[in-house]
Scaffold this motif. Structure first.
Motif, PDB file in Angstrom:
ATOM      1  N   ALA A  24      18.075  28.852  66.835  1.00  0.00           N
ATOM      2  CA  ALA A  24      17.790  29.112  65.437  1.00  0.00           C
ATOM      3  C   ALA A  24      18.661  30.243  64.916  1.00  0.00           C
ATOM      4  O   ALA A  24      19.051  31.142  65.661  1.00  0.00           O
ATOM      5  N   ASP A  25      18.994  30.185  63.624  1.00  0.00           N
ATOM      6  CA  ASP A  25      19.697  31.287  62.977  1.00  0.00           C
ATOM      7  C   ASP A  25      18.699  32.276  62.404  1.00  0.00           C
ATOM      8  O   ASP A  25      19.017  33.433  62.196  1.00  0.00           O
ATOM      9  N   ILE A  26      17.525  31.760  62.079  1.00  0.00           N
ATOM     10  CA  ILE A  26      16.510  32.590  61.449  1.00  0.00           C
ATOM     11  C   ILE A  26      15.231  32.467  62.265  1.00  0.00           C
ATOM     12  O   ILE A  26      14.807  31.354  62.610  1.00  0.00           O
ATOM     13  N   PHE A  27      14.626  33.596  62.587  1.00  0.00           N
ATOM     14  CA  PHE A  27      13.362  33.576  63.312  1.00  0.00           C
ATOM     15  C   PHE A  27      12.245  34.034  62.395  1.00  0.00           C
ATOM     16  O   PHE A  27      12.376  35.045  61.697  1.00  0.00           O
ATOM     17  N   LEU A  28      11.159  33.267  62.398  1.00  0.00           N
ATOM     18  CA  LEU A  28      10.008  33.618  61.582  1.00  0.00           C
ATOM     19  C   LEU A  28       8.855  33.990  62.517  1.00  0.00           C
ATOM     20  O   LEU A  28       8.538  33.256  63.438  1.00  0.00           O
ATOM     21  N   PHE A  29       8.257  35.142  62.277  1.00  0.00           N
ATOM     22  CA  PHE A  29       7.118  35.569  63.094  1.00  0.00           C
ATOM     23  C   PHE A  29       5.893  35.702  62.192  1.00  0.00           C
ATOM     24  O   PHE A  29       5.928  36.453  61.222  1.00  0.00           O
ATOM     25  N   ASP A  30       4.837  34.970  62.509  1.00  0.00           N
ATOM     26  CA  ASP A  30       3.624  35.031  61.690  1.00  0.00           C
ATOM     27  C   ASP A  30       2.544  35.798  62.453  1.00  0.00           C
ATOM     28  O   ASP A  30       1.833  35.227  63.256  1.00  0.00           O
ATOM     29  N   GLU A  31       2.443  37.080  62.214  1.00  0.00           N
ATOM     30  CA  GLU A  31       1.497  37.962  62.898  1.00  0.00           C
ATOM     31  C   GLU A  31       1.444  37.686  64.395  1.00  0.00           C
ATOM     32  O   GLU A  31       0.373  37.423  64.954  1.00  0.00           O
ATOM     33  N   PRO A  32       2.562  37.747  65.079  1.00  0.00           N
ATOM     34  CA  PRO A  32       2.590  37.272  66.463  1.00  0.00           C
ATOM     35  C   PRO A  32       1.785  38.142  67.431  1.00  0.00           C
ATOM     36  O   PRO A  32       1.412  37.675  68.481  1.00  0.00           O
ATOM     37  N   LEU A  33       1.517  39.378  67.063  1.00  0.00           N
ATOM     38  CA  LEU A  33       0.894  40.270  68.047  1.00  0.00           C
ATOM     39  C   LEU A  33      -0.578  40.555  67.754  1.00  0.00           C
ATOM     40  O   LEU A  33      -1.226  41.282  68.489  1.00  0.00           O
ATOM     41  N   SER A  34      -1.129  39.967  66.678  1.00  0.00           N
ATOM     42  CA  SER A  34      -2.481  40.410  66.308  1.00  0.00           C
ATOM     43  C   SER A  34      -3.574  39.919  67.241  1.00  0.00           C
ATOM     44  O   SER A  34      -4.672  40.434  67.208  1.00  0.00           O
ATOM     45  N   ASN A  35      -3.274  38.912  68.102  1.00  0.00           N
ATOM     46  CA  ASN A  35      -4.308  38.496  69.047  1.00  0.00           C
ATOM     47  C   ASN A  35      -4.238  39.253  70.367  1.00  0.00           C
ATOM     48  O   ASN A  35      -4.967  38.948  71.290  1.00  0.00           O
ATOM     49  N   LEU A  36      -3.355  40.232  70.459  1.00  0.00           N
ATOM     50  CA  LEU A  36      -3.178  40.931  71.736  1.00  0.00           C
ATOM     51  C   LEU A  36      -3.849  42.305  71.696  1.00  0.00           C
ATOM     52  O   LEU A  36      -4.057  42.867  70.618  1.00  0.00           O
ATOM     53  N   ASP A  37      -4.176  42.834  72.874  1.00  0.00           N
ATOM     54  CA  ASP A  37      -4.775  44.165  72.878  1.00  0.00           C
ATOM     55  C   ASP A  37      -3.678  45.224  72.665  1.00  0.00           C
ATOM     56  O   ASP A  37      -2.480  44.939  72.737  1.00  0.00           O
ATOM     57  N   ALA A  38      -4.128  46.461  72.391  1.00  0.00           N
ATOM     58  CA  ALA A  38      -3.213  47.498  71.904  1.00  0.00           C
ATOM     59  C   ALA A  38      -2.022  47.727  72.838  1.00  0.00           C
ATOM     60  O   ALA A  38      -0.882  47.854  72.393  1.00  0.00           O
ATOM     61  N   LYS A  39      -2.286  47.736  74.149  1.00  0.00           N
ATOM     62  CA  LYS A  39      -1.231  48.061  75.095  1.00  0.00           C
ATOM     63  C   LYS A  39      -0.152  46.978  75.110  1.00  0.00           C
ATOM     64  O   LYS A  39       1.046  47.250  75.023  1.00  0.00           O
ATOM     65  N   LEU A  40      -0.616  45.719  75.187  1.00  0.00           N
ATOM     66  CA  LEU A  40       0.328  44.601  75.192  1.00  0.00           C
ATOM     67  C   LEU A  40       1.101  44.521  73.896  1.00  0.00           C
ATOM     68  O   LEU A  40       2.275  44.155  73.869  1.00  0.00           O
ATOM     69  N   ARG A  41       0.422  44.880  72.814  1.00  0.00           N
ATOM     70  CA  ARG A  41       1.052  44.813  71.509  1.00  0.00           C
ATOM     71  C   ARG A  41       2.273  45.746  71.491  1.00  0.00           C
ATOM     72  O   ARG A  41       3.356  45.368  71.058  1.00  0.00           O
TER      73      ARG A  41
END
Lengths: 298, 296, 359
Positions: free
Chosen positions: C152-169
């Motif tokens: 891809a030339d363009i990457f779209l991220f839709d809240e990719p980290l909100s399901n993870l705990d603080a450390k993993l985030r």
């Protein structure tokens, strides 16, 4: 250990008492009757139960009885086509309804209503619709298509397919309802991901969504299989086993031998065969369900 | 939708237009197939026998008559008795009411005891019960007949009611057990700390929370028991034959010309109760299928 | 490599407008974060860029090519979702390669790409597993991998980290930043988490009610919020807000709120201020500093302190106005005592009382 057990029972005594009816039902009405049925199949009981022991005689007689063999063969044919058509039709209906169609609830209502009706009704109705002198064939002749033949209910070679039509009409709504509920539960982001990946819709259903619905699929297949093994009412109402013995099924064979032919030994032998078959078929399904669950939990 | 937003909607491609047409065609044709029997029954039941003999089964009645319905209800014959379906209807109601009430009550108690209380061996019993629900009735029928004969209730109302309670128990217990295990355990623990006992917790806390699942249970049991044929035939006795059995007797009595209009009116009448339950309950009916079916 | 340009973009759901008349240009290779509270239209906007939501007006251009109605798969994008959206019945390897297989790409090339993505994300040892056997962080790596193999030339991220705990985030945040540094692709990232926005972005677009409130570098968005909303949405602990008036006192300008008076002559007002103008003073806790004997220090009565590890957040009252401010561990600030501070007025913000826009 013993004292601990007494204390435990004392503490939960009311719960034990409350479960007593269930225990009685399971032990006597389910396990007890099952055991007695199996026991009777080894006796020479005719009109009344006898306590003698004749080994496998009833089973040998059973598998020498053409009517029983016909019943078994019929059940296999009906089960195969019924499961195949019901499942395919139910899935297709669910998938088509899932395409954001107008009047969705109307379609759902129409496809599921036969499931709310009794098997007797299903049998009677289709007997009329397929009756050559009354139903579709009669109508086609009346319209001038005199060469048209649709005589399944009275044709010994085709009568099983008439039964299959009635049961499919009755049961495919069930598959549709279960699969549709499953489809609605699929994460919408999965669908979005497949669009980014450029996967054609039919391929998404086949390779991604349907495999995800495995539990629903197993459930609906189990429910359909049970209804097929228990199948009695629909045949009695539609054909009463005829023409001749062309649409006999095991459940009807057993009932006839119990109540009309007074041949309890043979009937219980037949029911034992059914019992064993069902347990053999069900065991792997239950096992795999439990196995999968424990696999996921870890 | 506003005109502006539809104006800029992406135009559908030919492929998509044909796809939509295909979808509706498929669903429409199958809807006709599913409705066909109901249609045939309804139109025929409003015709006279002459019209049926001369006309076609799919045509609308030329002279609309409800005679067949009245006959089916009041004077249709099974063999020599010409009392109509009303007898079977009454019997079905007599069987239905106690069977539904007791099977649901027992299912709720079982489910409650199984999911909140520790009773040794209860899960083994429950597993046996579930397994039993897969076994064809034919395995149990003869021993049960003997048992009822011994106790002198064979062929009576209590016999058929007890039989329905027995065979309804697996699915009812499963239904309530699954529902209760979804309730927060803290609720139960708090009540125990407050000093409430088994029945007190059941009646004042659990039962009031059971309304949704009780509705599902009523829907399932009413349809299942009303539609039963086999158990009613074997256990109810001549005096209490349910509507389905009587219907089959009326239709398959072969004396004289078959009165198709009466038979079809009788069939619709027999289906009326489950059909009404189905149409009124809507999504609850589906919920019943799904929750009763998913093994837990 | 691709730039993205949105022109007069309108998105509505039925009759409800979600995004209103939006213009935005994202440079080639830029990392843009769309930041805002839930329901502000940021995810809908991202979906429209990805071709997953129909727009009701305006145009979307990739590299000056109109893609408003182009199929998602033909836009040259990769997308990562909040719920990972992995195909649950397929192995990790198949999840990565499925789209390519459908596109009929040569086996050898697919294998090479999967290996490259898996190496980059350190998931090579997981290739045979099913998603259900992976942890949340591993799943999100696989989801990123699926976007990577698409060239891809363009990457779209839709809240990719909100399901993870603080450390993993925190861990994955760093991973995504490294990825951007390696690939130099255009990335558009939706989040409601200001830390993610501040750490990752080249530019942040703060959104509210379908409108971009401010589009600027993280530092500017943080230090010079364009309006009251942006000021209070960013920053933790939150910005103090005091409503009052700005009055001329000789040649000085003074902010007055009840008994509280503050010399604001050194604040760089963007416009000429008439005496008596009502205004909201926005003051970040870290811009109220412990006084080191300066003349203009003011005394506060400390009512509560919240130790936060590296520093302490103190809640004090200054002439009837309650403000939170940061003090060091060794500054000797204690509850129920007095504590002198100075206010760095150049770093403060003033907002119009009616419109909320920066003065």
């Amino acid at each position: 250990m013993g004292a601990e057990l007494t204390r435990h029972v004392k503490r939960n005594l009311v719960a034990y008492i409350a479960l007593l009816p269930m225990a009685v039902v399971v032990i006597f009405a389910y396990l007890g009757t099952m055991a007695w049925s199996v026991r009777l199949s080894f006796s020479s009981s005719k009109l009344l139960p006898k306590n003698d022991f004749v080994g496998l005689t009833q089973y040998f007689t059973l598998f020498d009885t053409p009517r029983w063999l016909t019943s078994l063969g019929n059940l296999v044919i009906i089960a195969f086509f019924f499961l195949l058509i019901c499942f395919a039709l139910g899935c297709l209906l669910a998938i088509f309804i899932d395409q954001n169609v107008r009047g969705e609830s109307l379609f759902r209502t129409v496809f599921l209503y036969p499931y709310a009706m009794s098997f007797v009704v299903a049998g009677l109705v289709w007997q009329w619709v397929l009756n050559p002198d009354l139903g579709i064939q009669h109508t086609m002749h009346g319209l001038g298509f005199t060469g048209f033949v649709l005589d399944w209910v009275v044709n010994p070679k085709m009568v099983l397919y008439a039964v299959i039509v009635a049961t499919v009409w009755h049961g495919s709504g069930l598959v549709m309802a279960l699969i549709l509920a499953g489809l609605r539960g699929v994460d919408t982001e999965i669908w979005r991901a497949t669009r980014i990946d450029g996967i054609p819709t039919w391929r998404v259903y086949l390779s991604i969504v349907l495999p995800m619905l495995r539990p629903m699929i197993i459930t609906s297949l189990v429910l359909l299989s049970i209804s097929i093994v228990k199948m009695y009412d629909v045949v009695v109402a539609m054909t009463n086993g005829g023409p001749g013995t062309a649409s006999e099924v095991p459940a009807k064979f057993i009932m006839d031998n119990l109540f009309e032919r007074a041949n309890i030994g043979l009937a219980t032998a037949a029911s034992t065969v059914m019992l064993v078959t069902v347990l053999l078929v069900m065991a792997p399904v239950i096992y795999s369900q439990y196995f999968r669950k424990s696999g996921r939990a870890s | 939708m506003s005109k502006r937003s539809t104006a800029t909607k992406r135009p559908l491609t030919y492929q998509e237009v044909w796809g939509r047409i295909g979808i509706y065609a498929f669903l429409g044709v199958l809807a006709l197939f599913f409705l066909l029997p109901l249609y045939v029954m309804l139109v025929t039941s409003f015709k006279s026998m002459d019209e049926i003999r001369l006309g076609l089964i799919f045509s609308l009645p030329q002279q609309f008559s409800i005679d067949a319905w009245i006959k089916a209800w009041t004077s249709a014959c099974t063999g020599l008795e010409c009392t109509g379906l009303q007898v079977g209807f009454g019997n079905s109601v007599k069987i239905l009411v106690p069977s539904v009430i007791f099977s649901i009550l027992l299912g709720a108690i079982n489910g409650y005891a199984l999911s909140f209380w520790k009773v040794k061996g209860a899960n083994v019993l429950f597993a046996c019960l579930l397994l039993g629900s897969f076994v064809p009735y034919q395995v149990f029928i003869y021993p049960l007949v003997r048992f009822y004969a011994q106790t002198g209730i064979y062929g009576s109302l209590p016999a058929i009611v007890i039989t329905h309670i027995i065979f309804g128990m697996p699915v009812m217990t499963l239904l309530f057990r699954n529902y209760y295990s979804g309730l927060p355990v803290e609720l139960f623990k708090a009540a125990r700390i407050d000093g409430a006992g088994f029945w007190k917790i059941f009646i004042s806390i659990i039962l009031p929370m059971s309304v949704p699942i009780a509705i599902v249970a009523v829907i399932m049991q009413v349809t299942a028991i009303w539609n039963d044929f086999l158990l009613g035939l074997v256990f109810a006795g001549r005096e209490n034959l349910p509507m389905t059995v009587q219907l089959n007797n009326i239709v398959n009595t072969t004396t004289g010309e078959r009165a198709y209009n009466v038979n079809m009116a009788a069939t619709v009448l027999t289906s009326l109760v489950p059909l009404t339950v189905y149409l009124v309950s809507g999504r609850w009916f589906v919920r019943g299928i799904a929750s009763g079916a998913v093994k837990g | 490599m691709s730039s993205v340009s949105l022109q007069n973009l309108e998105i509505s759901y039925g009759n409800v407008p979600i995004v209103k008349n939006l213009d935005l240009t994202i440079e080639d290779g830029e990392f843009l974060v769309l930041l805002g509270p839930s329901g502000c239209g940021k995810s809908t906007l991202l979906s429209a860029i990805g071709g997953l939501a129909d727009v009701s007006g305006g145009r979307i251009l990739f590299n000056d090519k109109d893609v408003t109605w182009t199929d998602p798969k033909d836009r040259g994008i990769g997308m990562v979702f909040q719920s990972y959206a992995l195909y649950p019945t397929m192995s990790v390897e198949r999840n990565l390669s499925f789209g390519l297989r459908i596109a009929g790409i040569d086996r050898a090339i697919i294998e090479k790409k999967v290996k490259w993505a898996a190496d980059l994300l350190q998931i090579t040892h997981l290739l045979d597993r099913k998603p259900s056997a992976l942890s949340g962080g591993q799943r999100q790596r696989v989801a990123i991998g699926r976007a990577l193999v698409r060239d891809a030339d363009i990457f779209l991220f839709d809240e990719p980290l909100s399901n993870l705990d603080a450390k993993l985030r925190a861990e994955l945040r760093l991973e995504i930043k490294k990825l951007h540094k390696t690939l130099k692709s255009t990335m558009i990232y939706v989040t409601h988490d200001q830390i993610e926005a501040l750490t990752l972005a080249d530019r942040i677009a703060v959104m509210k009610d379908g409108i971009i409130q401010q589009l600027d570098t993280p530092l500017n968005v943080y230090n010079k919020p364009a309006n009251e909303f942006v000021g209070s949405f960013l920053g933790s602990p939150a910005m103090n807000k005091v409503e009052g008036k700005i009055v001329a006192d000789g040649d000085r300008l003074v902010f007055v709120a009840g008994d509280f008076r503050l010399d604001v002559s050194r604040y760089p007002f963007a416009q000429k201020i008439e005496s008596g103008r009502p205004a909201v003073l926005g003051l970040r806790p870290e811009h109220i500093l412990p006084a080191k004997g300066e003349a203009q220090a003011i005394e506060g009565k400390v009512s509560l302190i919240e130790p936060m590890g590296s520093s302490i957040l103190a809640w004090s009252t200054f002439d009837g106005i309650s403000l939170s401010h940061l003090v060091g561990q060794d500054d000797g600030c204690e509850a129920d005592s007095t504590f002198p501070v100075t206010i760095d007025i150049q770093k403060a913000s003033f907002f119009d009382v009616g419109t909320g826009w920066r003065l």
